[in-house]
Each structure stands twice: as structure tokens, then as C-alpha cells.
Enzyme design. Structure first.
Site, PDB file in Angstrom:
ATOM      1  N   ASP A  42       2.061  18.499  -0.578  1.00 24.81           N
ATOM      2  CA  ASP A  42       1.510  19.477  -1.513  1.00 24.81           C
ATOM      3  C   ASP A  42       2.273  19.450  -2.830  1.00 24.81           C
ATOM      4  OD1 ASP A  42      -0.162  21.978  -2.067  1.00 24.81           O
ATOM      5  OD2 ASP A  42       1.880  22.753  -2.353  1.00 24.81           O
ATOM      6  N   TYR A  47       4.178  22.202 -10.909  1.00 27.39           N
ATOM      7  CA  TYR A  47       5.455  21.840 -10.280  1.00 27.39           C
ATOM      8  C   TYR A  47       6.160  20.742 -11.070  1.00 27.39           C
ATOM      9  CZ  TYR A  47       3.554  24.176  -6.090  1.00 27.39           C
ATOM     10  OH  TYR A  47       3.009  25.067  -5.193  1.00 27.39           O
ATOM     11  N   LYS A  72      -2.970  20.923  -7.733  1.00 29.89           N
ATOM     12  CA  LYS A  72      -3.627  22.165  -8.158  1.00 29.89           C
ATOM     13  C   LYS A  72      -3.838  22.209  -9.666  1.00 29.89           C
ATOM     14  CE  LYS A  72      -0.878  24.382  -4.550  1.00 29.89           C
ATOM     15  NZ  LYS A  72       0.250  23.430  -4.588  1.00 29.89           N
ATOM     16  N   HIS A 105      -5.065  26.749  -8.734  1.00 29.94           N
ATOM     17  CA  HIS A 105      -3.764  27.307  -8.378  1.00 29.94           C
ATOM     18  C   HIS A 105      -3.780  28.828  -8.251  1.00 29.94           C
ATOM     19  CE1 HIS A 105       0.768  26.140  -8.702  1.00 29.94           C
ATOM     20  NE2 HIS A 105       0.562  27.057  -7.779  1.00 29.94           N
TER      21      HIS A 105
END
Length: 275
Positions: A42, A47, A72, A105
Site C-alpha cells: 500500500d 506518502y 491513492k 485517499h
């Protein structure tokens, strides 16, 4: 072990979370997770580690078809054209031709463009750039909105879920709609869930760690936990939850740790803004 999705695809029952890993630490941690056996990885645009995730996958020597890579779309890219571009950007950074799972997200309701982002994912799935589409941090009314707009039900909703915040009502709605629950922060990091009697007792009864007891709780409830650790031994332990089964009483006792104040780490999807 895999979990079947509503669209006929399947994902592993336990995945590996990569936030907030970056740089060489991310490549190293994802690489050791792959060695431990993780195949659901993931990540997210926000990120800022998609390139590292892709690099770790390439270095692993494991066949691409074995992986389920999910990323996402961030809040700033909810407009239709920006959502399409966001997914294409993720593919470029990951070095992939197809994203296994694409998620929104957060809904960012004040911007009110999450339905447009969902339309983009529906079209990207149709065009073969994304295999499975879903959302993250959506409440039931957000889910109802995107289904009303497109007629397409998400395969996945990734939400905060742990013993203090077991998402009982939301999971019931997911079951009604045929949506799989993915759990971020599945171990209740920083909340001392390991020290709670129901967790300690279940772990002792089965000769496992408190983390293993909690992750087994997730698996038996049908949620897909995404634990994260840079420690190779803990990574292996977090996957090793298939040699025991919690009793119904143990499951209920761990779920019973739910806090009346709805204790959570993340924000409320009705007010949280993630750009």
C-alpha cells in the site's frame, strides 16, 4: 490467503503499509517485507514513496503478477482530469503499466469533487489502467453519493480500524454493499492496545504476540489489515497469524475495547481535508 472482491479480483488478507517510509529506508523496508511474503503493498501519492516502492518490487526478483500494488489519489487531484493525471503519475513513479488498486485517499467534502474523482477511476478501470477501484476514509453517505452518480460500488474502503475503533457500523454497511474493509493503523499504534486484558489474554492463550492476536482479530472479522514495520522479524510475525483461531468470546472481548469517544488517529472524513 486471499480475500475475494466484488468484481471477481482478489487481494491478500494482510498487506504492508508504507507510510511514512521514504528514500533508502523505504526501499529496504519494502524489500524485507517482500522477502517475508507480503504481496499487497500500500502506498499513496502523498506518502511520497511510490518510486521507492516500485524500485523495491523490481529489485525483489518476484514476478510482477504476484503483487497487488495500490496507491491513492490526493485531495488536490479530485477534479476528473486531474484524477486521471494523478493515476498516470503514480504509474510512472511506480514503473508499472497497470495499478492493481486505485483509491481516493479522502473524500474532502468541502471541495465536493470526490464524485468526479470516482468517475475518473471508473473510466480508468474500463480503460485497463487500474484493475480494482475503491476509496479510503469514506463514510456511508460518501459511498452512497458515488454509487448514485455512477452506479458503481467500490470494491474496497480503506479506513482507520483497530480494537479501540472497530468500525462496527461501517463494516455492516460494507457487508451490505459487498465492500471489503481495509484497515490502516490496524494495531492501534500509540494507544497501548497490547496492554489491554482482552488482547493480552488472547495472546497468552494461543502462545502468540499481542500484535498477532490483533491482526488475527482483523482477519477473522474479514478486514484486511495493513501493518507497517521496518523490522524484518516483526514483519514476519505480522504475517504469521494462521496457526491459531480466536474464539468468539475473544473476538467479542477485543471488539469490546471500542471507545465511546470514538478514539482514532486520523480526522473525521466529514471535516478532514487532505490535499
Amino acid at each position: 490467503m486471499n480475500t475475494a472482491l466484488r468484481d471477481g479480483a482478489a487481494i491478500p488478507e494482510i498487506g504492508f503499509g508504507t507510510s511514512p517510509l521514504k528514500g533508502k529506508d523505504a526501499i529496504r523496508a519494502v524489500g524485507s517485507a517482500i522477502e517475508a511474503g507480503y504481496r499487497l503493498i500500500d502506498t499513496a501519492v502523498n506518502y511520497e514513496n511510490e518510486s521507492e516502492v516500485g524500485e523495491a518490487i523490481r529489485r525483489s526478483g518476484v514476478e510482477r503478477a504476484e503483487f497487488v500494488v495500490q496507491s491513492k489519489i490526493p485531495g488536490r487531484d479530485h477534479a476528473y482530469d486531474r484524477a486521471v493525471a494523478s493515476v498516470r503519475g503514480s504509474l510512472s513513479r511506480l514503473g508499472l503499466d497497470q495499478l492493481d488498486v486505485g483509491l481516493i485517499h479522502w473524500p474532502n467534502p468541502s471541495v465536493d469533487l470526490y464524485a468526479d474523482a470516482w468517475r475518473a477511476l471508473v473510466d480508468l478501470q474500463r480503460d485497463g489502467l487500474v484493475r480494482v477501484i475503491g476509496v479510503s476514509n469514506f463514510h456511508p453517505h460518501h459511498l452512497a453519493r458515488i454509487v448514485d452518480v455512477t452506479g458503481v460500488v467500490p470494491a474496497i474502503n480503506q479506513v482507520e480500524m483497530h480494537p479501540y475503533f472497530p468500525q462496527v457500523a461501517l463494516r455492516a454497511e460494507h457487508e451490505r454493499l459487498g465492500i471489503i474493509t481495509e484497515a490502516w493503523s490496524p494495531l492501534g499504534k500509540g494507544m497501548n492496545a497490547y496492554g489491554e486484558a482482552p488482547v493480552r489474554d488472547a495472546a497468552a492463550a494461543h502462545g502468540v504476540s499481542p500484535a498477532q492476536a490483533i491482526l488475527r482479530w482483523h482477519v477473522q472479522l474479514g478486514s484486511v489489515p495493513l501493518p507497517k514495520s521496518e523490522n524484518p522479524q516483526r514483519q514476519r510475525e505480522n504475517l504469521d497469524v494462521y496457526g491459531f483461531t480466536l474464539t468468539d468470546d475473544e473476538l467479542a472481548a477485543i471488539t469490546g475495547l471500542a471507545r465511546a469517544d470514538g478514539r482514532r488517529f486520523g480526522g473525521d472524513p466529514d471535516t478532514h481535508e487532505e490535499m
